[in-house]
Design a protein around this motif. Sequence first.
Motif, PDB file in Angstrom:
ATOM      1  N   THR A 107       0.829  -1.206   0.000  1.00 31.77           N
ATOM      2  CA  THR A 107       0.000   0.000   0.000  1.00 31.77           C
ATOM      3  C   THR A 107       0.862   1.254   0.000  1.00 31.77           C
ATOM      4  O   THR A 107       0.608   2.208  -0.754  1.00 31.77           O
ATOM      5  N   LEU A 108       1.895   1.258   0.845  1.00 30.61           N
ATOM      6  CA  LEU A 108       2.756   2.437   0.944  1.00 30.61           C
ATOM      7  C   LEU A 108       3.495   2.680  -0.374  1.00 30.61           C
ATOM      8  O   LEU A 108       3.599   3.827  -0.839  1.00 30.61           O
ATOM      9  N   ASN A 117      -1.179  11.970  -0.895  1.00 30.83           N
ATOM     10  CA  ASN A 117      -0.856  12.597   0.385  1.00 30.83           C
ATOM     11  C   ASN A 117      -1.289  11.697   1.535  1.00 30.83           C
ATOM     12  O   ASN A 117      -1.790  10.579   1.322  1.00 30.83           O
ATOM     13  N   LYS A 118      -1.135  12.188   2.769  1.00 31.62           N
ATOM     14  CA  LYS A 118      -1.428  11.373   3.942  1.00 31.62           C
ATOM     15  C   LYS A 118      -2.892  10.942   3.981  1.00 31.62           C
ATOM     16  O   LYS A 118      -3.211   9.773   4.244  1.00 31.62           O
ATOM     17  N   GLY A 119      -3.812  11.878   3.740  1.00 38.19           N
ATOM     18  CA  GLY A 119      -5.234  11.550   3.798  1.00 38.19           C
ATOM     19  C   GLY A 119      -5.627  10.511   2.765  1.00 38.19           C
ATOM     20  O   GLY A 119      -6.371   9.568   3.069  1.00 38.19           O
ATOM     21  N   GLU A 120      -5.151  10.676   1.546  1.00 41.65           N
ATOM     22  CA  GLU A 120      -5.462   9.713   0.493  1.00 41.65           C
ATOM     23  C   GLU A 120      -4.875   8.343   0.807  1.00 41.65           C
ATOM     24  O   GLU A 120      -5.504   7.304   0.576  1.00 41.65           O
ATOM     25  N   ARG A 144      -3.187  15.469  14.963  1.00 41.67           N
ATOM     26  CA  ARG A 144      -2.117  15.766  15.924  1.00 41.67           C
ATOM     27  C   ARG A 144      -0.810  16.157  15.247  1.00 41.67           C
ATOM     28  O   ARG A 144       0.203  16.338  15.923  1.00 41.67           O
ATOM     29  N   LEU A 145      -0.801  16.254  13.909  1.00 48.12           N
ATOM     30  CA  LEU A 145       0.444  16.554  13.191  1.00 48.12           C
ATOM     31  C   LEU A 145       0.729  18.047  13.074  1.00 48.12           C
ATOM     32  O   LEU A 145       1.804  18.428  12.585  1.00 48.12           O
ATOM     33  N   LEU A 564       2.754   8.846   9.822  1.00 51.30           N
ATOM     34  CA  LEU A 564       3.990   9.518  10.230  1.00 51.30           C
ATOM     35  C   LEU A 564       5.015   9.612   9.098  1.00 51.30           C
ATOM     36  O   LEU A 564       5.787  10.574   9.036  1.00 51.30           O
ATOM     37  N   ILE A 565       5.035   8.626   8.183  1.00 51.84           N
ATOM     38  CA  ILE A 565       6.148   8.581   7.236  1.00 51.84           C
ATOM     39  C   ILE A 565       5.779   9.021   5.826  1.00 51.84           C
ATOM     40  O   ILE A 565       6.664   9.234   4.999  1.00 51.84           O
TER      41      ILE A 565
END
Length: 566
Positions: A107-108, A117-120, A144-145, A564-565
């Motif tokens: 997936t990553l 992006n992070k949300g997608e 929290r980011l 996080l990454i």
Amino acid sequence: MIDSFISILREYPTLAIFLTIGIGFFLGRLHIGSFSLGSVTAVLLVAVAIGQLDIHVAGPIKMFFFMLFLFSIGYSVGPDFFRSLRGSGGKQALFAVVMSALCFSVTLLTAHLLGYNKGETIGMFSGSQTCSSLIGLGTEALGRLGLPDDELKAQLSIVPVCYAVTYIFGTLGTVIILGNFGPRLLGGLDKVKQQTAELEKQLDTAGKSYDPAVINAMRAVSYRVYRIESRFFDQPRSVSDTERYLRTKGHEVYIDRLKHNGEISAPDYGDPIAAGDIVVICGRSEALLQIEENVGPETSDNELLSYPLSRIGVIVAKSPFIGKRLSALRNKKFMHGVVIRDGARSGSEFTIDGDTVFKKGDRLTLIGSPAKVKRATPHIGHVDKPSVVSDLMFVGLAIFVGGLFGAMSFWIGSVPVSLGTSGGALISGLVFGWLRSRRPTFGNIPPGALWVMNNLGLNVFIAVIGLEAAPSFVSGIKAVGPMLFVAGAIATSIPVLVGLWLGNKVFKFNPAITLGCCAGTRTCTAALGAVQNSIGSTLPAIGYTVTYAVSNILLVIWGLITVLIV
């Protein structure tokens, strides 16, 4: 007319669920050559189609039926599951660790190559891996980011859209790959069914049919009629003398009925048997071989044989029975007229003969007249009497206790982790199914009721998922583009296909267990139902349970690492 029909479905969404179930099961029965969608896949496709009418299914109906399904699965495989833990349980947990890492990596990498992006990425990860719990935890982690408000709002809003787009194939793709193609990739459907049958035989579940139209040709216990003509009866003999004489000839049998001068009775030890009398002799079938030469010819007497018998299961628990040989127990008054048809120890059948020594926990099937069986059971243990009545008190409280346990969270650092109420229901089914096998004085669920809980529970859950996800699936495709659907399909398919290879070639699981493990590591209960329908066995649930519990936790952790990454 059509507008009125749609209005009715929107006003009464339960009707849409029943319509989905009915059409889905109809389509699931159809075959094109050797290919069939199966009920689970068909129900999901029909639900997505009907869901385009924008039908809102409110309330807890989805989780109610989902928990009912998971409990029934756990209940049916509980005894076999705990036995399997001694052997392959550790390997299954390791398989789940490897597979969850593979799901994360694929997936990553896919998200990185496509520049998401992070949300997608969070939305795609939770949808393609069918890990719904990650949506809430992932969005909380995003918050929290310290992202700018506009960027944070945009990413938070895209998460459920990407989830909806990828979840459809995450579920449907897993169902099709494991249910339709999985057995073929593991050597062919016939070979998988054969290997599953061999495993069922090892676990003492083979050959047990709950189809009322199917009976077993073998009869371990016989009740047969003989006319007394042997020279041994030149003078009348008592019942006890007759049985003792027959035992010296190698026949471990009992005199169960006597017709003397046209009068029928259940004889006592001292009652006489004379030449010309007709008797019913009972015992294990092998004990009656060649008995005619010692009593007389076999005959037919419907009147003499027309009396009821009890057939009940008993779990050995009482000291008068534990550690004793059957040859010694036959001399006990409470065992007179009672025949042990079969016995099972730790799930495996064992041979019944005079040298058999019984242990605590053995499950025996007793055959005899109701009065004699009733007299014997208190000296043996706990009765497991067949019944068509379900213990709904047991079902309700067991699912409640399991769900309550699953709802409790424990913390790994700052991350709350739990099995969820559905995972708790599965664990509850396993534990209470095992307890039922050990102490059958409570918790009876007849096979027919268990079938309804299993099939209706799963398919209602699938129907509601399809109805709910269908509208946002189409709008999501328009919002993020069709490439996200392709990316989700890649993130779904590669881990499943690699998992089939790993389970077969590296971990060397039985094919049924491999299919169950793959469904469990995907936390895709629909796939478990499809696999069971495909190979005609519930054994994949043994592989599903451990991997489901481990993956449910690990996928959440991998998802938070993704935040996080990326």
